[in-house]
Motif scaffolding. Structure first.
Motif: not given
Length: 148
Positions: A82, A85, A135
């Motif tokens: 978050e 990245e 992710r």
């Protein structure tokens, strides 16, 4: 024994500050009731097409079994995806460290493979179990929020 000296810890903090400033690593203190209880780090940050880091952590043996490592790992993963990245976070865990493997699993990591003679620890090359979280696999923990 030199690791546990004030001089060694001051040098480690200075390395951590440089790594943070240079986007190469991010170290965090794990606190419990206001006391230093462990360390969580996102090490070896690689940008470019990989966007990867290695997670490393430890908790004082007297404080284990309270969920501190799992919570710290979840927070570091949230920061990785978050804030920083990153795309992938990896963890290499000694095969006999069942607690750490459980922490990784509770934090969403998947066991990928085993690596023979992977890291040099306490004078010997040790096998490790390799875990990862990307992710795409990441599910944010509702209790973790970052303020801008």
């Amino acid at each position: 024994p030199s690791y546990y000296t004030l001089k060694s810890q001051e040098a480690q903090i200075e390395r951590d500050r440089r790594n943070w400033d240079e986007d190469r690593g991010y170290a965090f203190a794990v606190l419990y009731e206001g006391r230093l209880t462990g360390r969580m780090a996102l090490n070896n940050v690689v940008r470019g097409s990989w966007q990867n880091a290695n997670a490393g952590y430890w908790i004082d043996s007297r404080m284990q079994g309270r969920g501190l490592a799992t919570e710290a790992l979840r927070m570091a993963v949230a920061a990785a995806f978050e804030r920083l990245e990153l795309h992938r976070v990896e963890a290499a865990i000694l095969p006999d460290n069942a607690a750490s493997s459980r922490d990784a699993a509770k934090s969403g990591f998947q066991h990928e493979d085993d690596a023979h003679y992977y890291l040099h620890i306490n004078g010997a090359w040790r096998h490790h179990r390799l875990f990862s979280l990307t992710r795409e696999m990441y599910v944010p923990a509702p209790e973790i929020h970052f303020e801008d």
